[in-house]
Design an enzyme around this catalytic site. Structure first.
Site, PDB file in Angstrom:
ATOM      1  CG  ASN A   1       3.918   2.151  11.786  1.00 40.82           C
ATOM      2  OD1 ASN A   1       4.293   1.462  12.731  1.00 40.82           O
ATOM      3  ND2 ASN A   1       3.845   1.691  10.558  1.00 40.82           N
TER       4      ASN A   1
ATOM      5  CE  LYS B   1       1.436  -0.988  10.785  1.00 36.23           C
ATOM      6  NZ  LYS B   1       2.611  -1.561  11.389  1.00 36.23           N
TER       7      LYS B   1
ATOM      8  CB  CYS C   1       6.376   0.846   7.597  1.00 37.07           C
ATOM      9  SG  CYS C   1       6.079  -0.814   6.986  1.00 37.07           S
TER      10      CYS C   1
ATOM     11  CB  THR D   1      -0.925   0.023   1.237  1.00 40.87           C
ATOM     12  OG1 THR D   1      -0.123  -0.216   2.419  1.00 40.87           O
ATOM     13  CG2 THR D   1      -2.002  -1.014   1.157  1.00 40.87           C
TER      14      THR D   1
ATOM     15  CD  GLU E   1       2.298  -8.688  11.549  1.00 36.65           C
ATOM     16  OE1 GLU E   1       1.383  -9.512  11.523  1.00 36.65           O
ATOM     17  OE2 GLU E   1       3.064  -8.581  12.517  1.00 36.65           O
ATOM     18  CG  PHE E   2       1.488  -4.085  15.399  1.00 39.23           C
ATOM     19  CD1 PHE E   2       1.264  -2.716  15.267  1.00 39.23           C
ATOM     20  CD2 PHE E   2       0.404  -4.908  15.656  1.00 39.23           C
ATOM     21  CE1 PHE E   2      -0.014  -2.184  15.403  1.00 39.23           C
ATOM     22  CE2 PHE E   2      -0.877  -4.390  15.796  1.00 39.23           C
ATOM     23  CZ  PHE E   2      -1.091  -3.018  15.674  1.00 39.23           C
ATOM     24  CG  LEU E   3       6.086  -8.022  10.411  1.00 39.52           C
ATOM     25  CD1 LEU E   3       7.233  -7.443   9.626  1.00 39.52           C
ATOM     26  CD2 LEU E   3       5.717  -9.378   9.868  1.00 39.52           C
ATOM     27  NE  ARG E   4      10.396  -4.953  16.375  1.00 43.07           N
ATOM     28  CZ  ARG E   4      11.023  -5.203  17.521  1.00 43.07           C
ATOM     29  NH1 ARG E   4      11.669  -4.264  18.144  1.00 43.07           N
ATOM     30  NH2 ARG E   4      11.012  -6.423  18.042  1.00 43.07           N
TER      31      ARG E   4
ATOM     32  CG  PHE F   1      11.281   3.483  18.270  1.00 42.52           C
ATOM     33  CD1 PHE F   1      11.217   3.783  16.928  1.00 42.52           C
ATOM     34  CD2 PHE F   1      11.131   2.169  18.667  1.00 42.52           C
ATOM     35  CE1 PHE F   1      11.008   2.788  15.997  1.00 42.52           C
ATOM     36  CE2 PHE F   1      10.924   1.159  17.745  1.00 42.52           C
ATOM     37  CZ  PHE F   1      10.857   1.475  16.400  1.00 42.52           C
TER      38      PHE F   1
HETATM   39  P1  NAD Z   1       6.025  -6.118  -0.364  1.00 42.76           P
HETATM   40  O1  NAD Z   1       6.057  -5.134  -1.455  1.00 42.76           O
HETATM   41  O2  NAD Z   1       7.301  -6.676   0.177  1.00 42.76           O
HETATM   42  O3  NAD Z   1       5.113  -7.365  -0.778  1.00 42.76           O
HETATM   43  C1  NAD Z   1       3.896  -7.259  -1.440  1.00 42.76           C
HETATM   44  C2  NAD Z   1       3.715  -8.517  -2.278  1.00 42.76           C
HETATM   45  O4  NAD Z   1       2.402  -8.517  -2.829  1.00 42.76           O
HETATM   46  C3  NAD Z   1       4.691  -8.608  -3.457  1.00 42.76           C
HETATM   47  O5  NAD Z   1       5.365  -9.847  -3.419  1.00 42.76           O
HETATM   48  C4  NAD Z   1       3.788  -8.483  -4.680  1.00 42.76           C
HETATM   49  O6  NAD Z   1       4.265  -9.227  -5.787  1.00 42.76           O
HETATM   50  C5  NAD Z   1       2.476  -9.041  -4.139  1.00 42.76           C
HETATM   51  N1  NAD Z   1       1.295  -8.636  -4.911  1.00 42.76           N
HETATM   52  C6  NAD Z   1       0.962  -7.407  -5.364  1.00 42.76           C
HETATM   53  N2  NAD Z   1      -0.212  -7.460  -6.037  1.00 42.76           N
HETATM   54  C7  NAD Z   1      -0.632  -8.742  -5.998  1.00 42.76           C
HETATM   55  C8  NAD Z   1      -1.770  -9.431  -6.508  1.00 42.76           C
HETATM   56  N3  NAD Z   1      -2.698  -8.785  -7.217  1.00 42.76           N
HETATM   57  N4  NAD Z   1      -1.865 -10.756  -6.282  1.00 42.76           N
HETATM   58  C9  NAD Z   1      -0.924 -11.404  -5.577  1.00 42.76           C
HETATM   59  N5  NAD Z   1       0.167 -10.820  -5.075  1.00 42.76           N
HETATM   60  C10 NAD Z   1       0.318  -9.498  -5.278  1.00 42.76           C
HETATM   61  O7  NAD Z   1       5.205  -5.408   0.812  1.00 42.76           O
HETATM   62  P2  NAD Z   1       5.363  -5.642   2.402  1.00 42.76           P
HETATM   63  O8  NAD Z   1       6.554  -4.914   2.911  1.00 42.76           O
HETATM   64  O9  NAD Z   1       5.201  -7.081   2.680  1.00 42.76           O
HETATM   65  O10 NAD Z   1       4.084  -4.845   2.924  1.00 42.76           O
HETATM   66  C11 NAD Z   1       2.760  -5.317   2.707  1.00 42.76           C
HETATM   67  C12 NAD Z   1       1.812  -4.494   3.553  1.00 42.76           C
HETATM   68  O11 NAD Z   1       2.102  -4.704   4.949  1.00 42.76           O
HETATM   69  C13 NAD Z   1       1.905  -2.981   3.343  1.00 42.76           C
HETATM   70  O12 NAD Z   1       0.632  -2.417   3.490  1.00 42.76           O
HETATM   71  C14 NAD Z   1       2.798  -2.522   4.478  1.00 42.76           C
HETATM   72  O13 NAD Z   1       2.561  -1.182   4.833  1.00 42.76           O
HETATM   73  C15 NAD Z   1       2.365  -3.453   5.591  1.00 42.76           C
HETATM   74  N6  NAD Z   1       3.392  -3.684   6.623  1.00 42.76           N
HETATM   75  C16 NAD Z   1       4.690  -3.835   6.266  1.00 42.76           C
HETATM   76  C17 NAD Z   1       5.642  -4.081   7.247  1.00 42.76           C
HETATM   77  C18 NAD Z   1       7.099  -4.220   6.877  1.00 42.76           C
HETATM   78  O14 NAD Z   1       7.939  -4.157   7.775  1.00 42.76           O
HETATM   79  N7  NAD Z   1       7.443  -4.420   5.601  1.00 42.76           N
HETATM   80  C19 NAD Z   1       5.269  -4.181   8.596  1.00 42.76           C
HETATM   81  C20 NAD Z   1       3.912  -4.060   8.924  1.00 42.76           C
HETATM   82  C21 NAD Z   1       2.981  -3.808   7.925  1.00 42.76           C
END
Ligand code: NAD
Length: 472
Positions: free
Chosen positions: A232, A228, A284, A89, A155-158, A273
């Site tokens: 953040n 959430k 994020c 997102t 999700e709150f993972l780091r 922090f």
């Molecule tokens: P990312 O970009 O690493 O992964 C997203 C995945 O979704 C990609 O592999 C992409 O190919 C896949 N995707 C996109 N469109 C798709 C579709 N139509 N069908 C199937 N797969 C599809 O993103 P992320 O870092 O894992 O983050 C995902 C969400 O979680 C975001 O909203 C982010 O804000 C939130 N989040 C991330 C973290 C973090 O530390 N990265 C922590 C908490 C929350």
């Protein structure tokens, strides 16, 4: 023993892959779907698309047992009771709004595959009311209301500690509009909330145990979505706050490290922090603070505090670049070792990395950079192409060879354990500019370095130089 739940996780990125693997570790049947065929192929063949501690072991334990990977979303949804959406997102342009097009595309696909009751779970970080909006899209595609509930489970993972964070969470938040849906989520997380996972042989050890299991909070969907974003935003605020205090500390020869300890000892504030440095980055905080601010604006709420948080964070990178300039006088023709590319230690993620941003600015100012990073080098090459001005080294010492200064840009544990005598031996001039405060200034002085860091008294005549700082 709780009954396994059939789960589909859509998206196999940092969140989706960790969630899918951990659900399998908790005993559920999991299918992880991604539309990136190369990624799915890598995962099916036993490869690892991301760098994350504990993930390789858990993946090889569950792959083709409780956990499978595919691109066929319709097939995966049809055989699942709960469908977790974990796609990206990102920020949409300059407005700060979240781009929900990936979520929308997934919801439309889910709509075509629902044949019986499913709980659709927002795992992605989304603005308030997305829950309702997902319901509306499903209705528009003709899915009867009796066939689904939408739940928010942020999700709150780091990154860097993602697997541990997921299996040993501070809290699990479930925003549900119906008891039926909340119950499915309770069943999914039961191994953690009842503590049975922690007594399983081979369970990953962490802060939770059978006698101190994870806590699950059920709220309305809107409250969960806000929890959430607000979490953040608050963490980002803490970082910007300590960075502002660091700038003041530096101006009056006080020490931000002592100050942070003193502030953090107050249990109402807490010590986490409060690390002064280059500011926050990553996939994020920047976009979530912007999205939260945008949401407030849309609802007519004046949340100016958030624009200050962002302004301070941006300024921190300028201040660091000026510090480099003040130490080296001019950057044209200077060779700099850049230690770090990832947005923080423990991950290969370079999205909105302060390190990459600083390197870009220094390159634009005429410097030559030799960079190294324990995990993020491959990803960095995609955005900072190798050239005669931008090179990559195998380790810190190779990066520092003949360097006019070394810059610490990422808080990797490894960068805090450098053989300082060897480093000094490699460098043309023993100047270290530390954007992460990994070293004690006295130790650095004793090793013969000119050492500049953040929010601490400078041991360096360039105090005068700082006065002529120029924006780069
Ligand atoms: P990312 O970009 O690493 O992964 C997203 C995945 O979704 C990609 O592999 C992409 O190919 C896949 N995707 C996109 N469109 C798709 C579709 N139509 N069908 C199937 N797969 C599809 O993103 P992320 O870092 O894992 O983050 C995902 C969400 O979680 C975001 O909203 C982010 O804000 C939130 N989040 C991330 C973290 C973090 O530390 N990265 C922590 C908490 C929350």
């Amino acid at each position: 023993m709780t009954e396994p739940v059939s789960i589909c996780v859509i998206g196999s990125g940092y969140v989706g892959l960790v969630a899918a693997t951990c659900f399998a570790e908790m005993g559920h049947r999991v299918v992880c779907v991604d539309n990136d065929e190369a990624k799915v192929k890598t995962l099916c063949e036993g490869g690892m698309p991301i760098f994350e501690r504990h993930l390789p072991e858990l993946l090889s334990k569950h792959r083709n047992q409780g956990l499978s990977f595919m691109t066929d979303l319709a097939f995966a949804v049809a055989q699942s009771d709960a469908v977790f959406i974990a796609v990206g997102t990102p920020q949409e342009g300059d407005s700060g709004a979240a781009d929900l097009s990936f979520v929308e595309a997934v919801v439309s696909e889910i709509a075509r595959s629902i044949g019986s009751y499913k709980v659709i779970v927002e795992k992605s970080t989304v603005p308030v009311y997305t829950n309702e909006w997902i319901g509306r899209v499903l209705h528009r595609h003709g899915v009867p209301a009796s066939d689904f509930d939408v739940v928010s489970n942020p999700e709150f993972l780091r990154e860097g500690t993602a697997v541990k964070d997921f299996l040993h969470p501070d809290r699990i938040v479930v925003g549900a509009g119906s008891e039926r849906a909340a119950e499915v989520l309770r069943r999914i997380y039961a191994p953690l909330t009842e503590g049975t996972y922690y007594s399983t042989p081979g369970a990953l050890a962490g802060q939770r145990s059978e006698s101190n299991p994870a806590r699950l909070l059920v709220t309305s969907p809107q409250s969960a979505e806000i929890i959430k974003h607000a979490s953040n935003a608050f963490l980002a605020l803490k970082i910007s706050f300590i960075n502002s205090v660091a700038n003041l500390a530096e101006a009056v020869d006080a020490d931000i490290e002592d100050i942070a300890v003193g502030i953090g000892m107050d249990s109402r504030i807490g010590s986490k922090f409060l690390r002064a440095g280059l500011g926050y980055g990553g996939s994020c905080f920047p976009k979530d603070v912007a999205a939260f601010h945008w949401v407030a604006q849309q609802r007519g709420v004046d949340f100016q505090l958030l624009s200050e948080v962002r302004k301070i964070n941006d300024a921190q990178r300028d201040i660091f670049c000026n510090k480099v300039l003040s130490a080296l006088w001019t950057l044209r023709g200077k060779r700099l070792a850049a230690l770090g590319l990832a947005f923080k230690g423990g991950t290969d993620d370079i999205r909105d990395s302060p390190a990459i941003d600083v390197i870009r600015r220094l390159l634009a100012a005429g410097a030559t950079i030799v960079a190294c990073d324990p995990a993020a080098q491959e990803r960095a090459r995609e955005v900072l192409a190798e050239s005669d001005k931008m090179r990559y080294a195998g380790d810190v010492y190779e990066a520092a060879h003949n360097a006019d200064a070394a810059l610490i840009l990422t808080d990797w544990k490894e960068f805090g354990e450098i053989d300082l005598d060897r480093l000094k031996g490699e460098m043309r001039f023993p100047i270290v500019i530390d954007g992460r405060n990994l070293y004690n200034p006295t130790t650095m002085r004793e090793h013969g370095f000119t050492y500049l860091s953040v929010g601490r008294p400078a041991n360096y005549e360039a105090r005068q130089g700082e006065l002529r700082s120029v924006a780069i």
